[in-house]
Design a protein around this motif. Structure first.
Motif, mmCIF file in Angstrom:
data_model
loop_
_atom_site.group_PDB
_atom_site.id
_atom_site.type_symbol
_atom_site.label_atom_id
_atom_site.label_comp_id
_atom_site.label_asym_id
_atom_site.label_seq_id
_atom_site.Cartn_x
_atom_site.Cartn_y
_atom_site.Cartn_z
ATOM 1 N N ARG A 36 0.823 -1.208 0.000
ATOM 2 C CA ARG A 36 0.000 0.000 0.000
ATOM 3 C C ARG A 36 0.861 1.265 0.000
ATOM 4 N NH1 ARG A 36 -1.806 4.281 0.237
ATOM 5 N NH2 ARG A 36 -3.781 5.069 1.121
ATOM 6 N N PHE A 37 1.971 1.242 0.737
ATOM 7 C CA PHE A 37 2.828 2.437 0.853
ATOM 8 C C PHE A 37 4.080 2.339 -0.017
ATOM 9 C CE2 PHE A 37 0.163 2.850 4.558
ATOM 10 C CZ PHE A 37 -0.026 4.217 4.678
ATOM 11 N N ASP A 38 4.142 1.290 -0.848
ATOM 12 C CA ASP A 38 5.228 1.146 -1.820
ATOM 13 C C ASP A 38 6.601 1.138 -1.146
ATOM 14 O OD1 ASP A 38 6.295 0.774 -4.319
ATOM 15 O OD2 ASP A 38 6.434 2.908 -4.777
ATOM 16 N N VAL A 39 6.718 0.325 -0.086
ATOM 17 C CA VAL A 39 8.009 0.138 0.588
ATOM 18 C C VAL A 39 8.254 -1.363 0.751
ATOM 19 C CG1 VAL A 39 7.917 2.327 1.837
ATOM 20 C CG2 VAL A 39 6.912 0.282 2.880
ATOM 21 N N SER A 40 9.433 -1.705 1.190
ATOM 22 C CA SER A 40 9.755 -3.119 1.375
ATOM 23 C C SER A 40 9.057 -3.683 2.605
ATOM 24 C CB SER A 40 11.270 -3.290 1.521
ATOM 25 O OG SER A 40 11.717 -2.701 2.734
ATOM 26 N N TRP A 41 8.953 -5.017 2.639
ATOM 27 C CA TRP A 41 8.364 -5.702 3.804
ATOM 28 C C TRP A 41 9.144 -5.357 5.061
ATOM 29 C CZ3 TRP A 41 9.473 -8.953 7.759
ATOM 30 C CH2 TRP A 41 8.425 -9.639 8.352
ATOM 31 N N LYS A 42 10.482 -5.299 4.950
ATOM 32 C CA LYS A 42 11.340 -5.021 6.099
ATOM 33 C C LYS A 42 11.091 -3.619 6.655
ATOM 34 C CE LYS A 42 16.214 -5.054 7.504
ATOM 35 N NZ LYS A 42 17.623 -5.267 7.041
ATOM 36 N N THR A 43 10.916 -2.653 5.754
ATOM 37 C CA THR A 43 10.661 -1.283 6.207
ATOM 38 C C THR A 43 9.315 -1.176 6.916
ATOM 39 O OG1 THR A 43 11.992 -0.337 4.423
ATOM 40 C CG2 THR A 43 10.342 1.105 5.422
ATOM 41 N N ALA A 44 8.288 -1.818 6.346
ATOM 42 C CA ALA A 44 6.966 -1.781 6.973
ATOM 43 C C ALA A 44 6.996 -2.429 8.352
ATOM 44 C CB ALA A 44 5.951 -2.476 6.074
ATOM 45 N N ALA A 45 7.696 -3.567 8.475
ATOM 46 C CA ALA A 45 7.788 -4.258 9.760
ATOM 47 C C ALA A 45 8.521 -3.409 10.793
ATOM 48 C CB ALA A 45 8.493 -5.599 9.566
ATOM 49 N N LYS A 46 9.580 -2.691 10.341
ATOM 50 C CA LYS A 46 10.343 -1.851 11.277
ATOM 51 C C LYS A 46 9.455 -0.775 11.898
ATOM 52 C CE LYS A 46 12.845 1.481 9.664
ATOM 53 N NZ LYS A 46 13.910 2.282 9.020
ATOM 54 N N TRP A 47 8.673 -0.051 11.074
ATOM 55 C CA TRP A 47 7.865 1.031 11.614
ATOM 56 C C TRP A 47 6.697 0.509 12.444
ATOM 57 C CZ3 TRP A 47 10.478 5.065 11.976
ATOM 58 C CH2 TRP A 47 11.359 5.471 10.965
ATOM 59 N N ALA A 48 6.169 -0.645 12.078
ATOM 60 C CA ALA A 48 5.099 -1.238 12.884
ATOM 61 C C ALA A 48 5.624 -1.627 14.260
ATOM 62 C CB ALA A 48 4.517 -2.450 12.159
ATOM 63 N N GLN A 49 6.819 -2.207 14.309
ATOM 64 C CA GLN A 49 7.395 -2.610 15.590
ATOM 65 C C GLN A 49 7.693 -1.392 16.462
ATOM 66 O OE1 GLN A 49 10.943 -4.960 15.225
ATOM 67 N NE2 GLN A 49 11.251 -5.131 17.439
ATOM 68 N N ARG A 50 8.241 -0.326 15.852
ATOM 69 C CA ARG A 50 8.547 0.878 16.630
ATOM 70 C C ARG A 50 7.259 1.508 17.179
ATOM 71 N NH1 ARG A 50 13.304 4.497 13.790
ATOM 72 N NH2 ARG A 50 14.902 2.866 13.694
ATOM 73 N N TYR A 51 6.180 1.478 16.395
ATOM 74 C CA TYR A 51 4.934 2.041 16.872
ATOM 75 C C TYR A 51 4.396 1.229 18.044
ATOM 76 C CZ TYR A 51 0.091 3.629 16.945
ATOM 77 O OH TYR A 51 -1.131 4.124 17.342
ATOM 78 N N ALA A 52 4.529 -0.089 17.938
ATOM 79 C CA ALA A 52 4.050 -0.945 19.023
ATOM 80 C C ALA A 52 4.834 -0.710 20.308
ATOM 81 C CB ALA A 52 4.160 -2.409 18.600
#
Length: 336
Positions: A36-52
């Motif tokens: 959806r945001f046109d980024v890699s899986w690793k980048t999406a996982a990083k920001w999700a983890q930091r938000y959590a």
């Protein structure tokens, strides 16, 4: 929330937050959010983890510097390198040889400590140069005298050549009756420029005289204080070198009468009066030797216009590239 981010970031802080909310709070799969945001899986996982872990505060950029630097130069060695630089003004190669440290490491330490350029150090003491600026106009005036040889009639050697310049000096000396030097060289006299600089604004006041006596110095101070008073500035202190005029009782009495505290620089420390020394260089380059003057009278006539240009129109790099007069109280007619 600030939206500033580094140039190569794939997402802004706001976009990171939207991505992380979709994953953490709405249950989106990492792969879907990444697409959806046109980024890699690793980048999406990083920001999700930091938000959590940290909430919205975790969406801001962090320094790329490692948390732990086991190979960083020990503080004790940094102090030794800085001490060798300050005390002995050694270069990276000499310090490296002395302390058995690679010169590249020494240079990196000196750069980090802002000691990598000798121009940052005081020539007399080796200590880092401490620059200061008083908070308000009139808090401190710098005063000094700049001596310039007078221009002979017909022009000086800088523009007409040494042979013609010497003839002009001889003719002018004969006309004015100035005694020759002990080596029988023709003399035409000296112009004494009594200069005053406001420490905060760098506004300059200059008078040309034929001497540097205590009477002249006191007169210039009175005139300068009155000139600044017309522009809404009350002078509190004045600093000078240790010249005879500034050590006289007349100078002290004049300062007391004007309600000014008189200070003098330490002997053999012209850096303390560095602002006026730098102004003298600008004065010489921009006015005294800038162009051909057919006589001393012509050069003196050009002094007041040049000082006005300096104060009112010339951008000054030390005060944010604005004209010095703009740092005084903005009274009517002062900035034209």
């Amino acid at each position: 929330m600030s939206h500033a981010t580094h140039a190569n970031a794939a997402l802004t802080p706001r976009a990171r937050l939207r991505l992380a909310v979709l994953v953490v709070e709405r249950g989106w799969p990492i792969a879907r959010a990444a697409e959806r945001f046109d980024v890699s899986w690793k980048t999406a996982a990083k920001w999700a983890q930091r938000y959590a872990e940290e909430g919205s505060a975790g969406m801001l950029d962090r320094s790329s510097r490692p948390h732990h630097q086991p190979r960083r130069t020990p503080p004790r060695l940094v102090r030794k390198i800085a001490r060798a630089r300050l005390r002995h003004r050694m270069g990276p190669v000499q310090i490296g040889d002395l302390l058995a440290v690679p010169a590249s490491t020494v240079h990196a330490v000196l750069t980090r400590c802002r000691l990598h350029r000798l121009s940052y150090l005081d020539r007399a003491t080796g200590e880092p140069i401490r620059r200061y600026e008083h908070d308000h106009p009139g808090d401190l005036l710098h005063v000094d005298v700049k001596k310039l040889g007078k221009v002979p009639d017909g022009g000086g050697w800088r523009y007409v050549g040494r042979a013609a310049g010497q003839r002009h000096r001889a003719a002018t000396s004969a006309r004015t009756g100035v005694p020759r030097s002990k080596y029988r060289q023709p003399l035409i006299g000296t112009c004494y420029l009594h200069t005053v600089i406001d420490d905060h604004s760098r506004v300059a006041y200059v008078e040309a005289h034929d001497d540097e006596t205590k009477e002249t110095a006191a007169l210039v101070l009175r005139n300068a204080v009155a000139w600044f008073a017309e522009r809404g500035v009350t002078v509190k202190r004045v600093i000078s070198d240790n010249g005879g005029a500034y050590r006289s009782h007349l100078w002290a009495d004049t300062c007391t009468e004007l309600g000014i505290t008189a200070k003098r620089t330490r002997p053999y420390r012209p850096q303390t009066n560095g602002k006026i020394e730098r102004f003298h260089r600008t004065l010489a380059d921009g006015w005294a030797f800038k162009k051909f003057y057919p006589s001393e009278a012509d050069r003196i006539a050009a002094l007041a216009p040049w000082v006005h240009q300096y104060n009112h129109h010339r951008p000054h790099s030390a005060i944010g590239k604005v004209a010095p007069i703009t740092r005084l109280d903005n009274l009517s007619g002062h900035h034209s």
